[in-house]
Design an enzyme around this catalytic site. Structure first.
Site, PDB file in Angstrom:
ATOM      1  N   SER A 688      18.444 -11.910  12.020  1.00  0.00           N
ATOM      2  CA  SER A 688      17.128 -12.147  12.625  1.00  0.00           C
ATOM      3  C   SER A 688      17.096 -13.337  13.566  1.00  0.00           C
ATOM      4  O   SER A 688      16.057 -13.613  14.169  1.00  0.00           O
ATOM      5  CB  SER A 688      16.082 -12.327  11.524  1.00  0.00           C
ATOM      6  OG  SER A 688      16.403 -13.428  10.702  1.00  0.00           O
ATOM      7  N   LYS A 731       8.362 -16.150   6.541  1.00  0.00           N
ATOM      8  CA  LYS A 731       8.596 -16.790   7.838  1.00  0.00           C
ATOM      9  C   LYS A 731       7.295 -17.316   8.438  1.00  0.00           C
ATOM     10  O   LYS A 731       7.262 -18.402   9.038  1.00  0.00           O
ATOM     11  CB  LYS A 731       9.260 -15.796   8.782  1.00  0.00           C
ATOM     12  CG  LYS A 731      10.676 -15.422   8.357  1.00  0.00           C
ATOM     13  CD  LYS A 731      11.300 -14.403   9.283  1.00  0.00           C
ATOM     14  CE  LYS A 731      12.734 -14.075   8.845  1.00  0.00           C
ATOM     15  NZ  LYS A 731      13.375 -13.068   9.703  1.00  0.00           N
TER      16      LYS A 731
END
Length: 799
Positions: A688, A731
């Protein structure tokens, strides 16, 4: 050794004799012994003796391991001996038969080659007193009696020696004869040889004989006791067999043992399946036939105890009141709405279809979010027994399936042990930390758990120790894990995965007020009025002293504050304390953590990414620099293989935009690219960070600063597409904690925003990116300053 001897006193012993060193024997006067001679110097000494008067000096070595003894390696007193017979063997060795003549003292050695030669002085034996003194006569009789007693106790001494000893009246010769037949150590024999007075010699021999008698007596007692135990066991066995025969004749075999009757009673009382009942009856009959004191019967008793203690068919009644279950779950846990709904669904299905197969739930989330305690709450809501089995570090398959009964100390597996402890066949069974199971030469516990957790198979679970099927289908198994990556795929396929995300700041504050603070006050002995935590104080603890997705560190810090107040109360200063941010600083000191590092200014070649770890979300800075070199890509910061591949993909994408960046054609052949992710001691991996690396590289190549208030996440492809990622909530939590206001996420993750609480995303702006171009436009500030061209198609650049 024999002791027949002519009158040795009349033999003339030369002053100089060839010497023959002895390794492991001391020769006494008047004693005849065979010797084997193989050393060259010793053979030369024998040859010299035979050529002269057939007399040798036999002297013992101080250390028998010395192969070529020097004069200093020999004792100073030896025995002059006559060579009676000599035989040379084909291999060069010599067999001798020698007879001791007299004690001699070595004055000096005259030669060492070809054989040792020594100058000696004969030590005169004491003359017999006529008549002998009372002490000498008493010692002589005592030695003879002790010698006979040693033979009686099993000492191996030839009858000829005993006949000679019985007829000897000379105390000196008796002492030498006894010493030569007692198998003494070299130093003890040498000490007797060097003792000339007869009385002293007799005393020494008598003491040794008495010691030998004591040792032989103890040895005989041990042998007799062991033989007695064997005889006793055999006698009991025969008597027991006779008793059985008598009872059979009298027809009294039904109640021969209360123990066996108790086992049979348990079989009839419990709902034991036919297979297990037959096995129990079979083992009971073996126990009935065997010796009660044998090791096999002890093993059978242990096995039958385990079989009888299992809760065969014993199930607790489920409480299927949905409203009550919901109330209990809300009392024990804040939020976790999805999980609570799933549990209520399970109860509803059990209520409508009691015989339905239970699911295998797997709670996955960071440490401290309440996975294990949630299982305890489920057990309380169902009114079931609660069991917990920690699988962290378990490497032995026998921990799950048990050991076979052939092994000493065998036991059932921990699954069966837990059921015996619970006393019911339908407890709530938590299998904790399934992601930390190991595997080695003792087997793979994950594979052993496949049968346990499969609703189609666990109805006939067979433990190695039990050897019979046991129904586990009524057990509600719940597993917990921090990550799914390390779980075996076949194992994971049997479970219904439910994810638990980390808590937001608002959720932590609500949990602290409702649960954590009252709990810590109780544990530290404080009344509810002793401490009051303000919202600002709790916020200061969360932001300055903890960095976690769960609540463990938060609870420890609250407990630390309570203990500081407890010291005051215990000292007599019973005054209520209000915990504010200032008070938190006084109690806990300086903050342990600062806000996640956010750039103070927009910087070239540095982009802010978002990461997801097993303990929650985090902010990740990616730095890229281009320097003069040969076109190499250097990656630092403890990056994993997947992250390195993302860096290569990002570089390839950046190189495809070389024209739009205004870079020379040979730019990438003359420059090295270095990508670094700070906090290099911490391992990092995952795909990611691809868009973050691409943004940092393009910023460095094009000399365009990256906006410091923009964080991004997404996997990159060579075509420039942005793919979906996981852990979005964690996140977003990390971005909000770091004070970032704009978050770039893959367009494919837009649907996941519905699962993020509104208060968490209230101050954030989300930009959805389907291509890297969308990320660059959001991150590189003035987009007009950097005209991004479309990728090359068929070798031509399109507008």
């Amino acid at each position: 050794m024999s002791a027949e001897a002519p009158s040795a006193e009349k033999v003339v012993i030369p002053d100089i004799l060839p010497a023959l060193p002895l390794k492991d024997v001391v020769l006494f006067p008047y004693v005849i012994v065979p010797l084997s001679v193989s050393r060259e110097k010793s053979i030369a000494a024998v040859d010299a003796a035979l050529a002269e008067q057939r007399v040798l000096l036999l002297v013992a070595q101080k250390d028998s391991s010395v192969e070529e003894p020097k004069p200093e390696d020999l004792y100073t007193v030896g025995t002059a001996a006559a060579v009676m017979r000599m035989l040379k063997l084909p291999d060069g060795r010599i067999r001798l038969l020698v007879q001791g003549l007299a004690r001699v003292r070595i004055d000096s050695f005259l030669a060492e080659t070809p054989a040792l030669r020594a100058k000696v002085t004969r030590l005169a034996e004491p003359e017999e007193s006529t008549p002998p003194s009372e002490e000498t006569e008493a010692l002589t009789r005592s030695v003879k009696e002790a010698l006979e007693k040693t033979v009686t106790l099993g000492k191996s001494i030839s009858p000829e020696v005993m006949v000679v000893a019985a007829g000897l009246e000379d105390p000196a010769r008796l002492a030498d004869l006894a010493a030569s037949n007692l198998e003494l150590k070299i130093d003890e024999s040498q000490k007797i040889l060097e003792t000339v007075p007869a009385v002293d010699r007799l005393r020494m021999v008598l003491e040794i004989l008495r010691r030998e008698v004591r040792v032989l007596t103890v040895q005989q007692e041990i042998t007799g006791a062991a033989k007695g135990e064997i005889d006793k066991s055999q006698r009991e066995y025969f008597l027991r067999q006779q008793l059985k025969a008598i009872q059979q004749e009298l027809g009294e075999t039904e109640d021969i043992s209360e123990e066996i009757a108790a086992y049979r009673k348990k079989i009839t009382e419990k709902q034991i399946p036919e297979e297990a009942a037959q096995e129990i009856e079979k083992q009971v009959k073996r126990l009935e036939r065997g010796n009660p004191d044998s090791a096999e019967n002890a093993m059978l008793r242990t096995y039958l105890d385990w079989l009888a203690s299992l809760p065969w068919g014993n199930v607790s009644k489920d409480n299927l009141d949905l409203a009550r279950a919901r109330k209990i779950l809300d009392e024990d846990h804040y939020d976790l709405e999805k999980i609570k709904v799933r549990i209520i669904e399970f109860l509803a299905v059990r209520k409508l279809a009691p015989e339905s197969k239970g699911p295998i739930l797997c709670f996955v989330g960071p440490p401290g979010v309440g996975k294990t305690s949630l299982g305890r709450s489920i057990a309380r809501a169902l009114d079931r027994k609660f069991l917990r089995l920690s699988l962290g570090g378990v490497r032995d398959e026998a921990e799950i399936r048990g050991h076979r009964r052939t092994y000493v100390g065998a036991m059932p597996g921990r699954i069966v042990q837990g059921l015996a402890q619970a006393g019911t066949s339908n407890p709530v069974y938590i299998l904790d930390e399934v992601d930390k199971i190991g595997a080695d030469f003792r087997g793979d516990p994950s594979s052993a758990l496949l049968e346990v957790l499969d609703p189609e198979q666990n109805r006939t679970f067979r433990d190695h120790y039990l050897g019979v099927n046991y129904d586990l289908s009524r057990v509600l198994f719940i597993t917990t894990a921090n990550v799914l990556d390390t779980i075996q795929p076949a194992f994971l396929d049997r479970m219904e995965v439910i994810r638990l995300s980390g808590y937001t700041l608002e959720e932590k504050l609500a949990i602290a007020k409702a649960h954590t603070v009252p709990k810590q006050l109780r544990e530290n002995g404080l009344p509810a009025s002793a401490v009051t935590f303000t919202d600002a104080g709790l916020r200061a603890i969360v932001e300055g002293h903890t960095r976690e997705a769960g609540l463990r560190s938060f609870e420890r810090e609250i407990g630390s504050c309570c203990r500081k107040v407890a010291v005051r109360w215990a000292s007599g200063r019973r005054k209520s304390v209000t915990v504010t941010p200032r008070q938190v600083h006084a109690f806990l000191g300086n903050p342990k953590f600062q806000h996640d590092e956010v750039l103070r200014t927009d910087q070239i070649g540095t982009a802010t990414g978002l990461a997801w770890t097993a303990v929650g979300g985090d902010v990740l800075l990616v730095e890229a620099r281009a320097v003069r070199g040969k076109g190499r890509l250097q990656l630092t910061g403890q990056l994993g293989d997947v992250m390195k591949e993302s860096a290569h993909a990002a570089l390839t994408f950046a190189r495809s935009r070389a024209d739009s960046l205004g870079l020379p054609a040979d730019y990438f052949e003359t420059h090295d690219i270095h990508v670094h992710v700070p906090e290099g001691a911490i391992p990092k991996d995952g795909p990611s960070a691809g868009v973050t690396m691409a943004t940092a590289m393009i910023s460095a190549f094009g000399q365009r600063p990256v906006r410091r208030d923009v964080a991004m996440t997404g996997e990159i492809t060579l075509r420039g597409d942005v793919l979906a990622i996981g852990g979005l909530k964690e996140k977003v939590l990390a971005a909000r904690r770091a004070g970032i206001h704009t978050v770039v996420i893959p367009k494919a993750n837009a649907r996941d925003l519905t699962e993020i609480p509104k208060e968490l995303s209230r101050d954030l702006k989300f930009i959805f990116a389907s291509r890297v171009d969308d990320v660059l436009k959001a991150a590189l500030g003035n987009a007009r300053a950097l005209k991004l061209a479309k990728p090359l198609e068929n070798g031509k650049k399109t507008a």
